[in-house]
Design an enzyme around this catalytic site. Structure first.
Site, mmCIF file in Angstrom:
data_model
loop_
_atom_site.group_PDB
_atom_site.id
_atom_site.type_symbol
_atom_site.label_atom_id
_atom_site.label_comp_id
_atom_site.label_asym_id
_atom_site.label_seq_id
_atom_site.Cartn_x
_atom_site.Cartn_y
_atom_site.Cartn_z
ATOM 1 N N GLY A 54 0.884 -1.273 -0.061
ATOM 2 C CA GLY A 54 0.183 0.118 0.179
ATOM 3 C C GLY A 54 0.954 1.270 0.009
ATOM 4 N N ALA A 55 0.689 2.093 -1.014
ATOM 5 C CA ALA A 55 1.748 3.359 -1.122
ATOM 6 C C ALA A 55 1.972 4.091 -0.002
ATOM 7 C CB ALA A 55 1.077 4.135 -2.348
ATOM 8 N N ARG A 90 10.546 -1.480 -4.849
ATOM 9 C CA ARG A 90 9.270 -1.665 -5.611
ATOM 10 C C ARG A 90 9.113 -0.351 -6.288
ATOM 11 N NH1 ARG A 90 3.718 -3.569 -2.959
ATOM 12 N NH2 ARG A 90 3.179 -3.808 -5.127
ATOM 13 N N ASP A 244 -1.474 4.583 -6.396
ATOM 14 C CA ASP A 244 -0.053 4.568 -5.950
ATOM 15 C C ASP A 244 0.693 5.594 -6.576
ATOM 16 O OD1 ASP A 244 -1.355 1.737 -6.138
ATOM 17 O OD2 ASP A 244 0.565 1.478 -4.946
ATOM 18 N N ASN A 254 -3.161 2.768 -10.316
ATOM 19 C CA ASN A 254 -3.342 1.848 -9.229
ATOM 20 C C ASN A 254 -3.511 0.393 -9.341
ATOM 21 O OD1 ASN A 254 -4.648 1.788 -6.530
ATOM 22 N ND2 ASN A 254 -6.535 1.135 -7.337
ATOM 23 N N LYS A 255 -3.819 -0.284 -8.522
ATOM 24 C CA LYS A 255 -3.716 -1.864 -9.076
ATOM 25 C C LYS A 255 -4.282 -2.254 -10.460
ATOM 26 C CE LYS A 255 -2.170 -3.828 -6.598
ATOM 27 N NZ LYS A 255 -0.741 -4.357 -6.839
HETATM 28 C C1 LIG Z 1 -3.472 3.573 -0.350
HETATM 29 S S1 LIG Z 1 -2.572 2.847 -1.524
HETATM 30 C C2 LIG Z 1 -3.295 1.348 -1.986
HETATM 31 C C3 LIG Z 1 -2.825 0.785 -3.234
HETATM 32 O O1 LIG Z 1 -1.640 0.234 -3.192
HETATM 33 C C4 LIG Z 1 -1.857 -1.194 -3.537
HETATM 34 O O2 LIG Z 1 -1.155 -1.894 -4.249
HETATM 35 P P1 LIG Z 1 0.033 -3.003 -3.394
HETATM 36 O O3 LIG Z 1 -1.099 -3.801 -2.720
HETATM 37 O O4 LIG Z 1 0.531 -3.782 -4.699
HETATM 38 O O5 LIG Z 1 0.874 -2.316 -2.590
HETATM 39 C C5 LIG Z 1 -3.249 -0.928 -4.500
HETATM 40 O O6 LIG Z 1 -2.703 -0.350 -5.727
HETATM 41 C C6 LIG Z 1 -3.970 0.114 -3.643
HETATM 42 O O7 LIG Z 1 -5.080 0.955 -4.453
#
Ligand SMILES: CSC[C@H]1O[C@H](OP(=O)(O)O)[C@H](O)[C@@H]1O
Length: 369
Positions: A54-55, A90, A244, A254-255
């Protein structure tokens, strides 16, 4: 937020003043395990392996990683080594670079003996600022939910769809996309969340559902491909996702799969909001599709699934033929034209340069340096 009635955050400093603890998100939802980070390498491994993800949480973890590094060796060389180790974990979430730049620019001018204490202090500030920022995002997003609620019959639920996990687990607390949801729930607003499972890491199924369940928020886990159907049948009042990295022109990274939800929302006239803290804005890039690096992760994340067996064991099974190649793109970019608004700590903004620059002039100045 609450877990079994106890308030907890995703990351915290232990009473010894140097050990950093974090919830191991790889083990959820079936096991609640807390990991201790005692060195910079632990923090880097935690980010790379998605023990934390999570960013905003990646940024906070990196900041504590620098503090852990300074405790061991506060030389210039050690500061540079910590920066290099952490920045390489990352590539997509800009909060990582933002936090590391914050830490390095603050520490560089200090004399070596002063750096460890200053690093822990700044890391704690970054964590506390994240909590305050997310609470502000919650307030601005709550107004959007309440506006929709006013159009419904008494007791009728507001239906929100979210993708991946932009919850309190993706931040230090409150979350970004979930902050308005938690505030609405806590104020008695009837609300329900469609939770995209979010293949391949299933952050929605394993993290968002777990969070919402522990807080008592009504939710339904759905396969990623379901959202468009729900929107066609007027079962989604608004979409709120996290991000992100947002570009100066309002493109949203985003994801993976977020772009497809934005297309479905646009096609069905469903408002599509993105919740973000200002450290997620990257004023140095304009065209998200051309300029944002998209992380590609290991094939095993797609080729296998991990879950709990009927007799309670945690097992991993392969779901793809042994010889089938796999592609695992971690993120996609939603063009600003598909974004209804950006929910920030300074208000709900249009997804464009003028609105972002007016709301965060100090960030424009910093990017120009
Ligand atoms: C509040 S940022 C959350 C954002 O981060 C996630 O990616 P990951 O789980 O790979 O770190 C995803 O993109 C979320 O929306």
């Amino acid at each position: 937020m609450k877990v079994d009635g106890r308030h907890i955050r995703s990351i915290w400093l232990e009473p010894d003043g140097h050990t950093v603890s974090a919830i191991d998100q790889r083990r959820l939802p079936h096991q609640f395990v807390v990991a201790q980070l005692t060195g910079c390498a632990d923090a880097a491994d935690a980010i790379r392996s998605m023990l934390v993800r999570g960013a905003p949480l990646i940024g906070a973890t990196a900041a504590y990683g620098v503090a852990l590094a300074m405790r061991a060796d506060s030389s210039d060389a050690a500061l540079d080594r910590a920066y290099s180790m952490l920045i390489a974990t990352r590539p997509t979430a800009i909060n990582l670079k933002w936090a590391l730049e914050e830490m390095r620019s603050m520490l560089r001018p200090l004399s070596s003996p002063d750096r460890a204490a200053a690093a822990y202090s700044r890391a704690a500030e970054i964590a506390e600022d994240d909590v305050a920022i997310n609470r502000g995002i919650g307030q601005h997003g709550l107004a959007l939910i309440e506006k929709i609620a006013a159009t419904k019959k008494p007791g009728e639920r507001v239906n929100v769809l979210t993708h991946c996990n932009a919850g309190w687990l993706a931040t230090v607390d409150w979350g970004t996309a979930t902050a308005p949801i938690y505030l609405a729930h806590d104020r008695g607003q009837a609300i329900h969340v469609w939770v995209d499972e979010t293949r391949p890491r299933n952050q929605g199924a394993s993290l968002t559902a777990w969070e919402l369940g522990h807080h008592g928020v009504a939710h339904t886990v759905i396969p990623d491909n379901t959202g468009g159907h729900l929107m066609q049948h007027r079962m989604v009042d608004l979409v709120i996702v996290g991000t992100d990295r947002v570009t100066a022109s309002g493109d949203v990274c985003n994801k993976i799969g977020t772009y497809l939800k934005a297309l479905a929302a646009h096609d069905n006239g469903v408002p599509f909001y993105v919740a973000l803290p200002s450290p997620t804005i990257d004023f140095s890039v304009d065209d998200g599709i051309a300029e944002i690096p998209i992380e590609q992760r290991a094939a095993e994340e797609v080729a296998t699934m991990t879950g709990r067996t009927a007799d309670g064991r945690i097992e991993t099974v392969r779901i793809v033929p042994d010889n089938s190649p796999v592609a695992n793109y971690g993120f996609d970019v939603t063009p600003a034209r598909l974004v209804t608004g950006l929910i920030t700590e300074r208000g709900v903004l249009k997804a464009d340069r003028a609105a972002l620059s007016a709301a965060f002039p100090e960030r424009i100045a910093a990017a120009a340096e």
